[in-house]
Design a protein around this motif. Structure first.
Motif, PDB file in Angstrom:
ATOM      1  N   SER A 144       0.449  -1.129   0.197  1.00 35.24           N
ATOM      2  CA  SER A 144       0.390   0.008   0.001  1.00 35.24           C
ATOM      3  C   SER A 144       0.790   1.327  -0.015  1.00 35.24           C
ATOM      4  O   SER A 144       1.237   1.289   1.043  1.00 35.24           O
ATOM      5  N   GLY A 145       0.212   2.161  -1.391  1.00 39.80           N
ATOM      6  CA  GLY A 145       1.273   3.694  -0.509  1.00 39.80           C
ATOM      7  C   GLY A 145       2.261   3.426  -1.729  1.00 39.80           C
ATOM      8  O   GLY A 145       3.334   4.288  -2.114  1.00 39.80           O
ATOM      9  N   ASN A 146       2.530   1.949  -2.430  1.00 36.82           N
ATOM     10  CA  ASN A 146       4.106   1.579  -3.197  1.00 36.82           C
ATOM     11  C   ASN A 146       3.764   1.887  -4.970  1.00 36.82           C
ATOM     12  O   ASN A 146       2.380   2.174  -5.440  1.00 36.82           O
ATOM     13  N   PHE A 147       4.822   2.925  -5.502  1.00 34.33           N
ATOM     14  CA  PHE A 147       4.143   2.717  -7.180  1.00 34.33           C
ATOM     15  C   PHE A 147       5.806   3.113  -8.221  1.00 34.33           C
ATOM     16  O   PHE A 147       6.752   3.615  -7.051  1.00 34.33           O
ATOM     17  N   LEU A 148       5.486   3.481  -9.079  1.00 32.95           N
ATOM     18  CA  LEU A 148       6.820   4.094 -10.267  1.00 32.95           C
ATOM     19  C   LEU A 148       6.018   5.033 -11.093  1.00 32.95           C
ATOM     20  O   LEU A 148       5.373   4.014 -11.818  1.00 32.95           O
ATOM     21  N   THR A 149       6.633   6.172 -11.245  1.00 35.49           N
ATOM     22  CA  THR A 149       6.229   6.566 -12.290  1.00 35.49           C
ATOM     23  C   THR A 149       6.704   5.709 -13.860  1.00 35.49           C
ATOM     24  O   THR A 149       7.622   5.477 -13.642  1.00 35.49           O
ATOM     25  N   ARG A 150       6.436   6.806 -15.280  1.00 39.89           N
ATOM     26  CA  ARG A 150       6.369   6.630 -15.949  1.00 39.89           C
ATOM     27  C   ARG A 150       7.722   7.044 -16.380  1.00 39.89           C
ATOM     28  O   ARG A 150       7.589   8.028 -16.175  1.00 39.89           O
ATOM     29  N   HIS A 151       8.412   6.312 -16.996  1.00 40.56           N
ATOM     30  CA  HIS A 151       9.620   6.577 -17.408  1.00 40.56           C
ATOM     31  C   HIS A 151       9.891   5.549 -18.544  1.00 40.56           C
ATOM     32  O   HIS A 151       9.197   4.109 -18.213  1.00 40.56           O
ATOM     33  N   ASN A 152      11.331   5.207 -18.779  1.00 42.94           N
ATOM     34  CA  ASN A 152      11.822   4.276 -19.247  1.00 42.94           C
ATOM     35  C   ASN A 152      13.339   3.535 -18.521  1.00 42.94           C
ATOM     36  O   ASN A 152      13.806   4.253 -17.413  1.00 42.94           O
ATOM     37  N   ASN A 206      13.458   0.457 -23.801  1.00 44.06           N
ATOM     38  CA  ASN A 206      12.972   1.601 -24.261  1.00 44.06           C
ATOM     39  C   ASN A 206      11.345   2.313 -24.543  1.00 44.06           C
ATOM     40  O   ASN A 206      11.318   3.358 -24.263  1.00 44.06           O
ATOM     41  N   LEU A 207      10.835   0.954 -23.906  1.00 41.78           N
ATOM     42  CA  LEU A 207       9.068   0.914 -23.917  1.00 41.78           C
ATOM     43  C   LEU A 207       8.703   2.210 -22.395  1.00 41.78           C
ATOM     44  O   LEU A 207       8.860   2.033 -21.694  1.00 41.78           O
ATOM     45  N   PRO A 208       8.025   3.469 -22.923  1.00 37.70           N
ATOM     46  CA  PRO A 208       7.594   3.686 -21.648  1.00 37.70           C
ATOM     47  C   PRO A 208       6.799   3.593 -20.380  1.00 37.70           C
ATOM     48  O   PRO A 208       5.585   2.625 -21.467  1.00 37.70           O
ATOM     49  N   HIS A 209       6.459   3.303 -19.399  1.00 41.98           N
ATOM     50  CA  HIS A 209       6.204   2.561 -18.239  1.00 41.98           C
ATOM     51  C   HIS A 209       5.677   2.695 -16.828  1.00 41.98           C
ATOM     52  O   HIS A 209       6.597   4.127 -16.891  1.00 41.98           O
TER      53      HIS A 209
END
Length: 232
Positions: A144-152, A206-209
């Protein structure tokens, strides 16, 4: 001993799927014994460090260190992490590094297997990248509260070529978050991989995710073994 199942009869269709969009998700990839051993080790025998960044500085803190913080300190840390995330740069999740010097015998066997010719040839065949020569890996935990924002995942100094995620999360509900999203160059979402048990997701670095925010009502942790197949 850990090993992947022989899926040679499905190889051509897997190759075709990967080549379409440079990503593919496979189900039921580990032998039953291997899947059971790895899931049990992740859930019961692995200590995690909570990884996050503040003002561009990478930080790792144990569960005990975070648990010893006062309520106000925890709130301030959360505010700081979420402030960066609101600007599109941020992460907060648990990790456990695995390398050739790892002492835990199962994880050492896993490291050696993923760096074996058998496994590397399997990845070369699926992706068409004949230059893959090694694998780096870590165990990850999203609560809960964890995440990973958009990046490559492009990092030339490490030679990352193919990102991978071995999922070990049974009975996950999509409303809990923790979804692996893929985006186009304009930021539009184009695909989502759902957390499941005994799966393998492969995708071009290279794919943003991103990994979506795990909600407060998620019943269980989202467990994975992740990393990269590298060309140097």
């Amino acid at each position: 001993m850990v090993e992947l199942k022989n899926i040679s009869e499905k190889l051509e269709s897997i190759q075709e799927e990967y080549m379409k969009n440079k990503r593919v998700m496979l189900s039921d990839v580990w032998t039953d014994e291997s899947a059971s051993l790895l899931h049990e080790a992740i859930e019961n025998k692995t200590s995690f460090l909570n990884a996050f960044a503040i003002d561009g500085k990478y930080i790792q803190s144990s569960d005990r260190e975070l648990g010893n913080m006062t309520t106000e300190e925890k709130r301030e840390l959360q505010r700081t992490i979420y402030k960066d995330a609101s600007n599109g740069i941020g992460f907060f999740y648990g990790r456990h590094n695995i390398n050739k010097n790892t002492e835990f015998s199962l994880y050492k066997a896993l490291f050696n297997y993923l760096n074996s010719d058998v496994c590397l040839n399997f990845i070369r065949q699926i992706t068409g990248n004949e230059n893959v020569i090694s694998a780096s890996l870590q165990v990850t935990r999203y609560i809960s509260g964890n995440f990973l924002t958009r990046h490559n995942d492009v990092l030339p100094s490490e030679g990352r070529a193919i990102a991978y995620v071995f999922g070990f999360t049974p009975n996950w509900h999509p409303d809990w978050g923790g979804l692996l999203h893929f985006f186009n160059a304009e930021g539009g979402m184009v695909d989502t991989f759902f957390p499941k048990n005994n799966t393998l997701s492969l995708f071009d670095v290279n794919l943003p995710h991103s990994v979506s925010y795990v909600t407060p009502f998620a019943k269980y942790p989202r467990y994975s073994i992740t990393g990269w197949f590298n060309v140097i």
